[in-house]
Design a protein around this motif. Structure first.
Motif, PDB file in Angstrom:
ATOM      1  N   CYS A 214       0.853  -1.188   0.000  1.00 25.29           N
ATOM      2  CA  CYS A 214       0.000   0.000   0.000  1.00 25.29           C
ATOM      3  C   CYS A 214       0.889   1.238   0.000  1.00 25.29           C
ATOM      4  CB  CYS A 214      -0.896  -0.003   1.236  1.00 25.29           C
ATOM      5  SG  CYS A 214      -1.893   1.493   1.453  1.00 25.29           S
ATOM      6  N   PRO A 215       0.686   2.189  -0.937  1.00 28.55           N
ATOM      7  CA  PRO A 215       1.488   3.420  -0.918  1.00 28.55           C
ATOM      8  C   PRO A 215       1.315   4.166   0.400  1.00 28.55           C
ATOM      9  CG  PRO A 215       0.244   3.231  -2.965  1.00 28.55           C
ATOM     10  CD  PRO A 215      -0.281   2.171  -2.051  1.00 28.55           C
ATOM     11  N   LEU A 216       2.385   4.755   0.898  1.00 29.50           N
ATOM     12  CA  LEU A 216       2.304   5.478   2.169  1.00 29.50           C
ATOM     13  C   LEU A 216       1.309   6.621   2.106  1.00 29.50           C
ATOM     14  CD1 LEU A 216       6.005   5.635   3.413  1.00 29.50           C
ATOM     15  CD2 LEU A 216       4.307   3.836   3.705  1.00 29.50           C
ATOM     16  N   GLU A 217       1.084   7.162   0.917  1.00 25.82           N
ATOM     17  CA  GLU A 217       0.130   8.259   0.742  1.00 25.82           C
ATOM     18  C   GLU A 217      -1.257   7.898   1.279  1.00 25.82           C
ATOM     19  OE1 GLU A 217      -1.283  11.997  -1.083  1.00 25.82           O
ATOM     20  OE2 GLU A 217       0.667  11.225  -0.477  1.00 25.82           O
ATOM     21  N   GLN A 218      -1.628   6.634   1.183  1.00 30.07           N
ATOM     22  CA  GLN A 218      -2.992   6.216   1.545  1.00 30.07           C
ATOM     23  C   GLN A 218      -3.207   6.119   3.050  1.00 30.07           C
ATOM     24  OE1 GLN A 218      -4.343   2.774  -0.643  1.00 30.07           O
ATOM     25  NE2 GLN A 218      -3.567   3.542  -2.598  1.00 30.07           N
ATOM     26  N   PHE A 219      -2.161   6.282   3.834  1.00 30.35           N
ATOM     27  CA  PHE A 219      -2.322   6.187   5.281  1.00 30.35           C
ATOM     28  C   PHE A 219      -2.821   7.501   5.896  1.00 30.35           C
ATOM     29  CE2 PHE A 219       0.342   2.589   4.433  1.00 30.35           C
ATOM     30  CZ  PHE A 219      -0.024   1.650   5.393  1.00 30.35           C
TER      31      PHE A 219
END
Length: 224
Positions: A214-219
């Motif tokens: 999961c890309p860190l952006e989605q956290f």
């Protein structure tokens, strides 16, 4: 910008935070410093459009305003793409990084003469159960199996797209993977032969079994 080292980039962002009047939190003690950390330090000579940095703030404006203020003080070659709030329970980005996407090209004069022949050998190379490389360390030379750290590959004309292990638990450089492939074909990777760009950094959400990246952006979420 690719020749700026990680520590210099950290110092640059410390100055940028002050110039943009970010209400960043400082650590305690006799030598307080900004609470700031990069998810995965970028190697010298590598460009990127997918870097992440954690900071702690005492107060903040909406994401749109903070992006505007930060980018007003950025130098050419550096741009802040998003400013997001993480949940209070979120872990430090550096501790959860597990993989990264890279775009790799050969410098002129260093690439294979026939790209189709070069690319056709990759599936067989990755089908091996183990791929051993020799890595030099401070204590000597160490033999490592890098096959578990290669998560994906796609080759187009003149371009190699790799997804490799990145982080504190396992870290594989694109030049190591491509160098091992060339050695398996009786060739050698020339020094400074590659142009490497990092596109994205991921966390692994799977607790066991096949990775779930999961890309860190989605956290995070935008601040309204």
């Amino acid at each position: 910008m690719k020749f700026v080292g990680h520590l210099d980039m950290m110092r640059y962002f410390q100055k940028a935070m002050r110039r943009a009047n970010v209400d960043i939190r400082y650590s305690g003690g006799f030598s307080p410093h900004m609470v700031m950390s990069f998810a995965s330090p970028l190697g010298v000579g590598v460009t990127s459009s997918g870097e992440y940095m954690d900071i702690e703030v005492l107060s903040t404006d909406p994401s749109v305003e903070m992006l505007k203020r930060l980018n007003q003080v950025m130098v050419p070659g550096v741009e802040v793409l998003s400013y997001r709030r993480l949940p209070d329970t979120a872990k430090n980005a550096m501790s959860i990084v597990a993989a990264a996407d890279y775009l790799v090209r050969f410098r002129e004069g260093y690439g294979p003469q026939r790209w189709e022949d070069f690319a056709s050998g990759w599936p067989g190379f990755l089908n091996q159960g183990s791929i051993f490389v020799h890595k030099k360390t401070k204590k000597g030379e160490k033999v490592m199996d890098i096959r578990p750290w290669i998560y994906g590959w796609d080759g187009k004309e003149g371009e190699i797209h790799l997804r490799l292990a990145t982080g504190s638990m396992a870290n594989l450089k694109p030049e190591t993977a491509i160098g091992a492939y060339l050695e398996s074909r009786g060739s050698q990777l020339g020094e400074f032969a590659l142009l490497i760009h990092r596109n994205e950094v991921y966390a692994n959400q799977a607790k066991a079994g096949k990775p779930d990246f999961c890309p860190l952006e989605q956290f995070g979420e935008d601040i309204e």
